[in-house]
Design an enzyme around this catalytic site. Sequence first.
Site, PDB file in Angstrom:
ATOM      1  NE  ARG A 203      -6.780 -17.311   3.410  1.00  0.00           N
ATOM      2  CZ  ARG A 203      -5.911 -16.386   3.050  1.00  0.00           C
ATOM      3  NH1 ARG A 203      -5.868 -15.240   3.695  1.00  0.00           N
ATOM      4  NH2 ARG A 203      -5.106 -16.605   2.058  1.00  0.00           N
TER       5      ARG A 203
ATOM      6  CG  LEU B  35      -0.765  -9.940  -1.921  1.00  0.00           C
ATOM      7  CD1 LEU B  35       0.009 -10.959  -2.748  1.00  0.00           C
ATOM      8  CD2 LEU B  35       0.192  -9.178  -1.016  1.00  0.00           C
TER       9      LEU B  35
ATOM     10  CB  ALA C  95      -0.943  -0.021   1.209  1.00  0.00           C
TER      11      ALA C  95
ATOM     12  CD  GLU D  66      -3.036  -7.034   7.485  1.00  0.00           C
ATOM     13  OE1 GLU D  66      -2.112  -7.311   6.684  1.00  0.00           O
ATOM     14  OE2 GLU D  66      -3.254  -7.679   8.521  1.00  0.00           O
TER      15      GLU D  66
ATOM     16  NE  ARG E 138      -6.503 -10.814   3.630  1.00  0.00           N
ATOM     17  CZ  ARG E 138      -5.691 -11.733   3.086  1.00  0.00           C
ATOM     18  NH1 ARG E 138      -5.822 -12.080   1.812  1.00  0.00           N
ATOM     19  NH2 ARG E 138      -4.761 -12.309   3.817  1.00  0.00           N
TER      20      ARG E 138
HETATM   21  C1  FAD Z   1       2.726 -14.805   5.739  1.00  0.00           C
HETATM   22  C2  FAD Z   1       1.692 -14.012   4.987  1.00  0.00           C
HETATM   23  C3  FAD Z   1       1.268 -14.433   3.739  1.00  0.00           C
HETATM   24  C4  FAD Z   1       0.315 -13.713   3.029  1.00  0.00           C
HETATM   25  N1  FAD Z   1      -0.064 -14.152   1.802  1.00  0.00           N
HETATM   26  C5  FAD Z   1      -0.950 -13.416   1.077  1.00  0.00           C
HETATM   27  C6  FAD Z   1      -1.302 -13.799  -0.253  1.00  0.00           C
HETATM   28  O1  FAD Z   1      -0.831 -14.802  -0.783  1.00  0.00           O
HETATM   29  N2  FAD Z   1      -2.186 -13.029  -0.932  1.00  0.00           N
HETATM   30  C7  FAD Z   1      -2.726 -11.900  -0.381  1.00  0.00           C
HETATM   31  O2  FAD Z   1      -3.490 -11.236  -1.047  1.00  0.00           O
HETATM   32  N3  FAD Z   1      -2.390 -11.517   0.869  1.00  0.00           N
HETATM   33  C8  FAD Z   1      -1.525 -12.245   1.610  1.00  0.00           C
HETATM   34  N4  FAD Z   1      -1.195 -11.843   2.885  1.00  0.00           N
HETATM   35  C9  FAD Z   1      -1.708 -10.571   3.401  1.00  0.00           C
HETATM   36  C10 FAD Z   1      -0.934  -9.412   2.812  1.00  0.00           C
HETATM   37  O3  FAD Z   1       0.405  -9.776   2.608  1.00  0.00           O
HETATM   38  C11 FAD Z   1      -0.946  -8.183   3.698  1.00  0.00           C
HETATM   39  O4  FAD Z   1      -2.222  -7.919   4.140  1.00  0.00           O
HETATM   40  C12 FAD Z   1      -0.459  -6.977   2.922  1.00  0.00           C
HETATM   41  O5  FAD Z   1       0.745  -7.252   2.284  1.00  0.00           O
HETATM   42  C13 FAD Z   1      -0.321  -5.786   3.818  1.00  0.00           C
HETATM   43  O6  FAD Z   1       0.298  -4.742   3.094  1.00  0.00           O
HETATM   44  P1  FAD Z   1       0.417  -3.300   3.719  1.00  0.00           P
HETATM   45  O7  FAD Z   1       1.084  -2.485   2.704  1.00  0.00           O
HETATM   46  O8  FAD Z   1      -0.920  -2.871   4.190  1.00  0.00           O
HETATM   47  O9  FAD Z   1       1.302  -3.488   5.032  1.00  0.00           O
HETATM   48  P2  FAD Z   1       2.777  -4.079   5.272  1.00  0.00           P
HETATM   49  O10 FAD Z   1       3.340  -4.726   4.096  1.00  0.00           O
HETATM   50  O11 FAD Z   1       2.699  -4.856   6.535  1.00  0.00           O
HETATM   51  O12 FAD Z   1       3.654  -2.804   5.511  1.00  0.00           O
HETATM   52  C14 FAD Z   1       3.604  -2.063   6.673  1.00  0.00           C
HETATM   53  C15 FAD Z   1       4.615  -0.963   6.558  1.00  0.00           C
HETATM   54  O13 FAD Z   1       4.389  -0.025   7.588  1.00  0.00           O
HETATM   55  C16 FAD Z   1       5.586   0.292   8.223  1.00  0.00           C
HETATM   56  N5  FAD Z   1       5.234   0.699   9.576  1.00  0.00           N
HETATM   57  C17 FAD Z   1       4.376   0.115  10.429  1.00  0.00           C
HETATM   58  N6  FAD Z   1       4.264   0.822  11.547  1.00  0.00           N
HETATM   59  C18 FAD Z   1       5.078   1.885  11.402  1.00  0.00           C
HETATM   60  C19 FAD Z   1       5.385   2.998  12.215  1.00  0.00           C
HETATM   61  N7  FAD Z   1       4.829   3.178  13.408  1.00  0.00           N
HETATM   62  N8  FAD Z   1       6.277   3.901  11.746  1.00  0.00           N
HETATM   63  C20 FAD Z   1       6.844   3.746  10.525  1.00  0.00           C
HETATM   64  N9  FAD Z   1       6.561   2.728   9.712  1.00  0.00           N
HETATM   65  C21 FAD Z   1       5.687   1.812  10.149  1.00  0.00           C
HETATM   66  C22 FAD Z   1       6.446  -0.912   8.096  1.00  0.00           C
HETATM   67  O14 FAD Z   1       7.799  -0.550   8.183  1.00  0.00           O
HETATM   68  C23 FAD Z   1       6.065  -1.382   6.701  1.00  0.00           C
HETATM   69  O15 FAD Z   1       6.838  -0.684   5.760  1.00  0.00           O
HETATM   70  C24 FAD Z   1      -0.240 -12.565   3.598  1.00  0.00           C
HETATM   71  C25 FAD Z   1       0.177 -12.136   4.859  1.00  0.00           C
HETATM   72  C26 FAD Z   1       1.125 -12.859   5.566  1.00  0.00           C
HETATM   73  C27 FAD Z   1       1.512 -12.401   6.924  1.00  0.00           C
END
Ligand code: FAD
Lengths: 249, 667
Positions: free
Chosen positions: B338, B470, B45, B454, B464
């Site tokens: 799930r 993703l 994101a 997320e 979900r």
């Molecule tokens: C093991 C696993 C497998 C998965 N497989 C799938 C899949 O196959 N298909 C699918 O659709 N989804 C899957 N998911 C879910 C999906 O990966 C996540 O929901 C999604 O990638 C979240 O993306 P995001 O950008 O919201 O957060 P994240 O990728 O978690 O990024 C969070 C970011 O915020 C930063 N951050 C957090 N707090 C702070 C703070 N206080 N100050 C500064 N920076 C901060 C971190 O450094 C990081 O850069 C999976 C999840 C897991 C755990």
Amino acid sequence: MKLNLKIWRQKNREDKGKMVDYSIDHVSPDMSFLEMLDVLNEQLINKGDDPIAFDHDCREGICGMCSLFINGRAHGPNYGVTTCQLHMRSFKDGDTIFIEPWRAQAFPVIKDLAVDRSAFDRVIQAGGYVSANTGGAQDANCLPVPKENADKAFAAATCIGCGACVATCKNGSAMLFVSAKVSQLALLPQGKAEAQQRVLNMVAQMDAEGFGNCSNTGACEIECPKGISLENIARMNREFMKASILSEK
Amino acid sequence: MSKLNSKIPEGSVDKKWTDYKNHVKLVNPANKRSIDIIVVGTGLAGSSAAASLAEMGYSVKAFCFQDSPRRAHSIAAQGGINAAKNYQNDGDSTYRLFYDTIKGGDYRAREANVHRLAEVSANIIDQCVAQGVPFARDYGGLLDNRSFGGTQVQRTFYAAGQTGQQLLLGAYSALSRQIALGKVKMYNRHEMLDVVVVGGKARGIIARNLVTGEIERHSAHAVLLCSGGYGNVFFLSTNAMGSNVTAAWKAHKRGAFFGNPCFTQIHPTCIPVSGDHQSKLTLMSESLRNDGRIWVPKKKEDAVAIQQGKKLGKDIAEDDRDYYLERRYPAFGNLVPRDVASRAAKERCDAGFGVNATGQAVFLDYAAAIERYGKIEANKHNMTNPTPEQIRAMGKDVVKEKYGNLFDMYKQITGEDPYETPMKIYPAVHYTMGGLWVDYELMTTIPGCYALGEANFSDHGANRLGASALMQGLADGYFVIPYTIGNYLADDIRTGKIPTNTPEFDAAEKAVKDQINFFVNNKGTKSVDYFHKRLGKIMWDKCGMARNEKGLKEAIQEIRQLREEFWKEVRVPGSNDEFNPELEKAGRVADFLELGELMCMDALTREESCGGHFREESQTEEGEAKRDDNRFSFVSAWEYKPDIKDEVLHKEELKFEEIKVVARSYK
Ligand SMILES: Cc1cc2nc3c(=O)[nH]c(=O)nc-3n(C[C@H](O)[C@H](O)[C@H](O)COP(=O)(O)OP(=O)(O)OC[C@H]3O[C@@H](n4cnc5c(N)ncnc54)[C@H](O)[C@@H]3O)c2cc1C
Ligand code: SF4
Ligand code: FES
């Protein structure tokens, strides 16, 4: 099992640092290596000592954050795994284990076992991308890619940027890391337009960051947890030659 | 009157987004340059948003706590990403993806948001391919697909078991390009510790440089929180060690409502807990349910023999195996969503049929798939009389090609070879559907503060579907926020730089420093992890896969006590002006200790079962979840009050205009 640990302690970048002895008991073979360090840290905290700082995050071998030099080898004794995937069943009762940070000119120590690898980011910033702004991309299937090339590009793209290759190399060279990105994009039609500039810029940045030269020892490939192949270095050398000749004009 | 305005555009659901885009306010390129945007988080994101906004001309500052933006936990996603491309010609469409997502979410998501998600899904794949993301391809060089839980079409794009890695590296490369161009200033190893609100609008953040300990002020015209999910409130989860709720929780405390906090996804296929030392759990991708069959022994005595180590899975005859998902849900079989799969596993294990020493595991078996693929290969190669060994060897190769890295991972962790013996799996906390409440434009209830990925509550309702996070993260970052943020920033073109020497920044900085000073000076006796583990146990036992009134009420009391003890007894070694991971953890656990209570309150209020939220009081005679649409067809949005128990519940009623609401069935 009971283990003797010799761990590098260094307060900050300026501190000289030294190896310090610890011992730890009741280590279960099912623990991961980092969980063993968690237990040690818990004990240090309870005693009022400073816990050992180390980098880690995903603990499943994909983020590339964990980075320990264990008994003289990057990510420890096993092949194809990161530090966080190493489990204590690979050691036995009474073992002495040496734990050190990555050591390379381009990766200064931040504290104890954590190092600064931002040089890798800057190498990618120098050209490790396809210049495709968001929006306006054509339908994905308009651009077929032969499966063989797609698979090779994928294999190169699985590099996790951990830096084990650099830490292993006696010259502190980043060739394996850089060539993985150059190869991925050189193998795909999307990467062709900028191929020449990319390789020249990334190599220049690599040199500027203080990474050493490659002397073809091949140790990096052996210690790379993702099995990134030396073929990528050969491909990058070809790309580099080609680009150098073309850019002379 | 509710304070919630979801700003859903008028018109039929398939026209809303187009109409919105046609009429939304724009910011001209010259003005964009003088507008600053802060992006917290560089997962799918955050990276996609930061790169896209910078490409458009805005000045962006991005933050992550890891040492590089490439290490955000999106990197760990394995299975794949959904998109309604219908490349397989199997009847997929935007409407079907929309429908599957609403149904999968158990009718607790907003129609308008979900339809938009389905609409932009195809563009995501185009964008990623243009960036050089090496998706799996077939021999013709075209993109390949696989199927995932909760759907009957093949719409999941993948890159072996490393889809998240490849997508994130794509977004990271776009971000890197903007960093090189000077359009994004990147702050690695920085943690955001507060949002600064000036004149009712989000105007900046307070961040800590994790290497030097310095507390910094950063101002901007808008703040985007892309900080991921809060599954680590359970201590053990598939999230990364650093995943946390702090960014979202601090915004909550400054006025952002928290949506559906109790909606947690427990993933059915994870590696079971091995002991007290366990620091996290590892997911085995859901894609394994495509080819693997899930079972436990039919006979109690077989289960007991396995638990005691006297028998192995392969000793159990075919007829004595209970393929309980295929038995209970013949239409979807092993591919039920799930929440359904997780509860079914718990049901069998609670009944005593578990298959490891703790009784908390079921088998995921690849023997049949290996044989099936082996026979197909034999046919392909015109082998008339292949031996069983030949078939197995060829079958193993096919399975290796599809799932090799997952099998390797399993072996490294457990020491067992899944090609030879069935894997053991058990459900684990994986994803949080809840998060900051946002309107159609992804803005929280603090004007100018947005939540993406997320970190927000939108799109997935109470459950979900696999491969949809993703999709949502990249949809939010690449294709939604670039449009919606202009609607807000168009009014800010004359504002000029936001100063940081104001009382609001002073106060926020002081609060942050006070908390840090408290931690490093407190003479406690117990480590941060000690409290985190105890909180995790309360949450798992009482606010986990099954919840009831009594347990939730107890949990609330226990968390309150634990919190009190934490503030008295926590010990944080080291100082505030150095690299100090324990100090980082302390701040995160402090926030989890508040969030946990709110999750239990939310679960208590929702006296129905829906998606991942299973209230034992609300089930059918066969033990299936029972929704209560008359009373609970709403999003809960909680407004912070200084004592969590006083938080105020606001309800956003859900209107279903396109899809008929029915009981969810996968039978
Ligand atoms: C093991 C696993 C497998 C998965 N497989 C799938 C899949 O196959 N298909 C699918 O659709 N989804 C899957 N998911 C879910 C999906 O990966 C996540 O929901 C999604 O990638 C979240 O993306 P995001 O950008 O919201 O957060 P994240 O990728 O978690 O990024 C969070 C970011 O915020 C930063 N951050 C957090 N707090 C702070 C703070 N206080 N100050 C500064 N920076 C901060 C971190 O450094 C990081 O850069 C999976 C999840 C897991 C755990
Ligand atoms: S090439 Fe291998 S060792 Fe080097 S950074 Fe990449 S994954 Fe690590
Ligand atoms: S902690 Fe992520 S690779 Fe080891």
